[in-house]
Design an enzyme around this catalytic site. Structure first.
Site, PDB file in Angstrom:
ATOM      1  N   SER A 221       0.849  -1.191   0.000  1.00 55.85           N
ATOM      2  CA  SER A 221       0.000   0.000   0.000  1.00 55.85           C
ATOM      3  C   SER A 221       0.882   1.237   0.000  1.00 55.85           C
ATOM      4  O   SER A 221       1.837   1.344   0.774  1.00 55.85           O
ATOM      5  CB  SER A 221      -0.938  -0.008   1.219  1.00 55.85           C
ATOM      6  OG  SER A 221      -0.213  -0.121   2.423  1.00 55.85           O
ATOM      7  N   GLY A 223      -0.386   4.577   0.124  1.00 59.30           N
ATOM      8  CA  GLY A 223      -1.147   5.754   0.529  1.00 59.30           C
ATOM      9  C   GLY A 223      -1.883   6.381  -0.642  1.00 59.30           C
ATOM     10  O   GLY A 223      -2.560   5.684  -1.411  1.00 59.30           O
ATOM     11  N   GLY A 226      -1.736   4.916  -4.272  1.00 59.23           N
ATOM     12  CA  GLY A 226      -2.363   3.665  -4.657  1.00 59.23           C
ATOM     13  C   GLY A 226      -1.672   2.453  -4.072  1.00 59.23           C
ATOM     14  O   GLY A 226      -1.330   2.430  -2.887  1.00 59.23           O
ATOM     15  N   GLY A 252      -5.353   1.301   5.639  1.00 55.72           N
ATOM     16  CA  GLY A 252      -4.733   0.019   5.324  1.00 55.72           C
ATOM     17  C   GLY A 252      -5.610  -1.156   5.724  1.00 55.72           C
ATOM     18  O   GLY A 252      -5.647  -2.193   5.043  1.00 55.72           O
ATOM     19  N   ASP A 253      -6.346  -0.986   6.806  1.00 54.50           N
ATOM     20  CA  ASP A 253      -7.245  -2.049   7.263  1.00 54.50           C
ATOM     21  C   ASP A 253      -8.443  -2.192   6.321  1.00 54.50           C
ATOM     22  O   ASP A 253      -8.884  -3.304   6.013  1.00 54.50           O
ATOM     23  CB  ASP A 253      -7.721  -1.754   8.683  1.00 54.50           C
ATOM     24  CG  ASP A 253      -6.559  -1.516   9.633  1.00 54.50           C
ATOM     25  OD1 ASP A 253      -5.519  -2.187   9.472  1.00 54.50           O
ATOM     26  OD2 ASP A 253      -6.686  -0.652  10.521  1.00 54.50           O
TER      27      ASP A 253
END
Length: 310
Positions: A221, A223, A226, A252-253
């Protein structure tokens, strides 16, 4: 069913304070309180996307009871093991003016060997009705650094796909056990690599290296840039939707939840990647941690484009 494992859950408190400064007293009107910890954020988003979810892990004390009650409100089934010490508190201070996020995270309760053994027994039980298992977040004191790797091995013995979202030595040990998917962010990937990954080429190189160790999917990931996804069949990139982020805590979760939901629905990997990025972006538009609007996720999902890099 999708099952999440949260070994170190928390009460999440998110304070929105404009122009936050130290050595200052604030009367805060905008406070969001929720059941937190990375795995519980995943569970909440997966439930909001319409799937049945079970949450397991470790809870304790009055704070643990609050977490349990919040999950009950969302109709998320639970199979937590209760421990003697209290569940921790995680505090985020979000400053929209200066575009900063300050985090205060307690280390968590001390877990005894007896409590660990009880959790392992419960974990084995949950595998009997789980197709996708996500273990994520920090680990409280008292647990071995191999805990995630040990769970991966048990899940493999029961033909359950395991997704790991961890860092440091816990992620290193998990990789040795070859989970289906890992999801480090760029900083966590740099920690694994041991040097700064300041180009897309270096990110891809290190992702491929991990993938060759037996990981089906390495999802990085990035941020607002993308994500890059590496599989044995190729490397893909999805750019994040252009948005005005409100709160990036929990993105992120939500990303992991979107991917897990797509996999559970037997979607192809490219579609799972698109839903992951869409859910992560949708979370960034909400004040509450680990929260999405399903309509926004669908909109972003339709807008995302997958680009093959290799």
């Amino acid at each position: 069913m999708i099952t999440t494992v949260t070994l170190n859950p928390a009460i999440d408190r998110a304070y929105v304070i404009n122009n936050f400064q130290p050595n200052t007293r604030y009367m805060v009107d905008d406070v969001k309180v929720s059941a937190g910890g990375k795995g519980l954020n995943v569970a909440r988003v997966a439930a909001m996307l319409g799937e049945k979810v079970n949450a397991t892990g470790l809870l304790g004390g009055v704070t643990g009871k609050f977490v349990q009650e919040e999950l009950d409100k969302l109709n998320i089934s639970t199979s937590f093991v209760w421990i003697n010490e209290a569940t921790r508190v995680f505090t985020a201070i979000v400053d929209p003016v200066n575009n900063t996020e300050t985090f205060l995270s307690e280390k968590g309760p001390e877990v005894t060997k007896k409590e660990l053994n009880a959790f392992v027994k419960e974990f084995v039980k949950t595998l009997k009705y789980s197709e996708i298992m996500i273990a994520s977040g920090s680990v409280p004191p008292g647990l071995p650094k191999t805990i995630y790797g040990d769970m991966v091995k048990i899940a493999q013995d029961n033909n359950v796909k395991m997704i790991i979202d961890a860092c440091g030595s816990y992620l290193v040990e998990a990789i040795k056990a070859k989970p289906f998917m890992i999801k480090p962010n760029l900083q966590e990937l740099e920690e694994l690599a041991g040097y700064e990954l300041d180009s897309e080429y270096k990110i891809i190189y290190e992702s491929k290296y991990i993938c060759r160790q037996g990981i089906e999917v390495v999802a990085i990931s990035l941020g607002d840039k993308g994500a890059i996804f590496t599989t044995k069949d190729g490397v893909y990139k999805i750019c994040a939707p252009k948005i005005s982020a409100v709160n990036t805590v929990g993105c992120g979760d939500a990303f992991v939840a979107g991917c897990a939901v797509a996999l559970f629905r037997k979607k192809e990997l490219p579609d799972a990647f698109r839903l992951a990025v869409a859910a992560g972006a949708a979370n960034a538009m909400e004040k509450q941690i680990g929260y999405i609007d399903p309509a926004t996720v669908e909109k972003f999902y339709q807008e995302t484009k997958l680009k093959r890099l290799d």
